[in-house]
Design an enzyme around this catalytic site. Structure first.
Site, PDB file in Angstrom:
ATOM      1  N   HIS A  69      38.932  38.278  48.209  1.00  0.00           N
ATOM      2  CA  HIS A  69      40.121  38.937  47.248  1.00  0.00           C
ATOM      3  C   HIS A  69      40.908  39.757  48.097  1.00  0.00           C
ATOM      4  O   HIS A  69      40.556  40.661  48.560  1.00  0.00           O
ATOM      5  CB  HIS A  69      39.661  39.471  45.808  1.00  0.00           C
ATOM      6  CG  HIS A  69      38.858  38.456  44.849  1.00  0.00           C
ATOM      7  ND1 HIS A  69      39.168  38.203  43.557  1.00  0.00           N
ATOM      8  CD2 HIS A  69      38.222  37.243  45.377  1.00  0.00           C
ATOM      9  CE1 HIS A  69      38.372  37.350  43.133  1.00  0.00           C
ATOM     10  NE2 HIS A  69      37.784  36.775  44.050  1.00  0.00           N
ATOM     11  N   GLU A  71      42.546  42.409  46.748  1.00  0.00           N
ATOM     12  CA  GLU A  71      42.039  43.753  46.371  1.00  0.00           C
ATOM     13  C   GLU A  71      41.059  44.308  47.183  1.00  0.00           C
ATOM     14  O   GLU A  71      40.960  45.468  48.046  1.00  0.00           O
ATOM     15  CB  GLU A  71      41.836  43.901  44.755  1.00  0.00           C
ATOM     16  CG  GLU A  71      42.929  43.418  44.215  1.00  0.00           C
ATOM     17  CD  GLU A  71      42.949  42.093  43.703  1.00  0.00           C
ATOM     18  OE1 GLU A  71      42.585  41.061  44.529  1.00  0.00           O
ATOM     19  OE2 GLU A  71      43.219  41.837  42.686  1.00  0.00           O
ATOM     20  N   CYS A  99      40.936  40.990  39.120  1.00  0.00           N
ATOM     21  CA  CYS A  99      39.744  40.406  37.956  1.00  0.00           C
ATOM     22  C   CYS A  99      38.721  41.341  37.676  1.00  0.00           C
ATOM     23  O   CYS A  99      38.922  42.442  38.229  1.00  0.00           O
ATOM     24  CB  CYS A  99      39.302  39.150  38.937  1.00  0.00           C
ATOM     25  SG  CYS A  99      38.407  39.577  40.253  1.00  0.00           S
ATOM     26  N   CYS A 102      37.203  42.702  41.143  1.00  0.00           N
ATOM     27  CA  CYS A 102      38.081  43.611  41.925  1.00  0.00           C
ATOM     28  C   CYS A 102      38.222  45.170  40.988  1.00  0.00           C
ATOM     29  O   CYS A 102      38.286  46.141  41.725  1.00  0.00           O
ATOM     30  CB  CYS A 102      39.342  43.053  42.181  1.00  0.00           C
ATOM     31  SG  CYS A 102      39.232  41.683  43.359  1.00  0.00           S
TER      32      CYS A 102
END
Length: 169
Positions: A69, A71, A99, A102
């Site tokens: 991801h 992040e 999400c 994260c």
């Protein structure tokens, strides 16, 4: 104050201008992800408002890793660049609401502020699916939502239109 005056103030507020500028850098990262057929999410981490210390985009598909991801990659790069895990003077700019995974990383890293573009009602951890700030963790970042939302959403829409077209073929 009427709506027109509030809108005028919003457009000239220095923090709004700064947020839009940094979000444009996160959008550049999201475009890199789109070019790789990744979900177009980009992230920029700014330290003490003085400049970018990390930038990343989604790499789950190309990296074949669930942790790819934007992040998480930006947080990892910032920790390495700054030599520590406490990111208490950082602002994270991300094109899609983080999400739950994260969001947990953001809380653990003690990031001071999160600025995101498009909300994520299916998986967002700052109000989309749920809001982890309401759980009672010892650290709570300031969250600003909807910065450059239309541009962020447009990239996501483009990706999912392409994906559906490929599936039809």
């Amino acid at each position: 104050m009427n709506n027109h005056m509030m809108e005028e103030k919003k457009m000239t507020d220095p923090q709004t201008v700064i947020d839009a500028a940094y979000m444009s850098l996160a959008l550049e990262e999201a475009e890199k992800a789109l070019a790789k057929d990744e979900v177009p999410v980009g992230a920029i981490l700014v330290w003490e408002g003085k400049g970018v210390v990390a930038r990343a985009h989604n790499t789950r598909e190309s990296g074949k890793n669930a942790l790819g991801h934007a992040e998480l990659s930006a947080i990892d790069a910032a920790c390495k660049a700054l030599g520590g895990w406490r990111l208490h003077k950082a602002t994270l700019y991300v094109t899609l609401e983080p999400c739950l995974m994260c969001t947990g990383a953001i809380l653990s890293a003690r990031i001071k502020r999160v600025v995101y573009g498009a909300p994520d009602p299916k998986a967002g951890g700052f109000g989309g699916l749920c809001d982890l700030r309401e759980v009672g963790f010892s650290h709570m970042p300031e969250v600003t939502a909807g910065v450059e939302e239309e541009k962020c959403r447009a990239l996501l829409d483009e990706f999912f239109v392409r994906l559906r077209e490929r599936k039809r073929k």
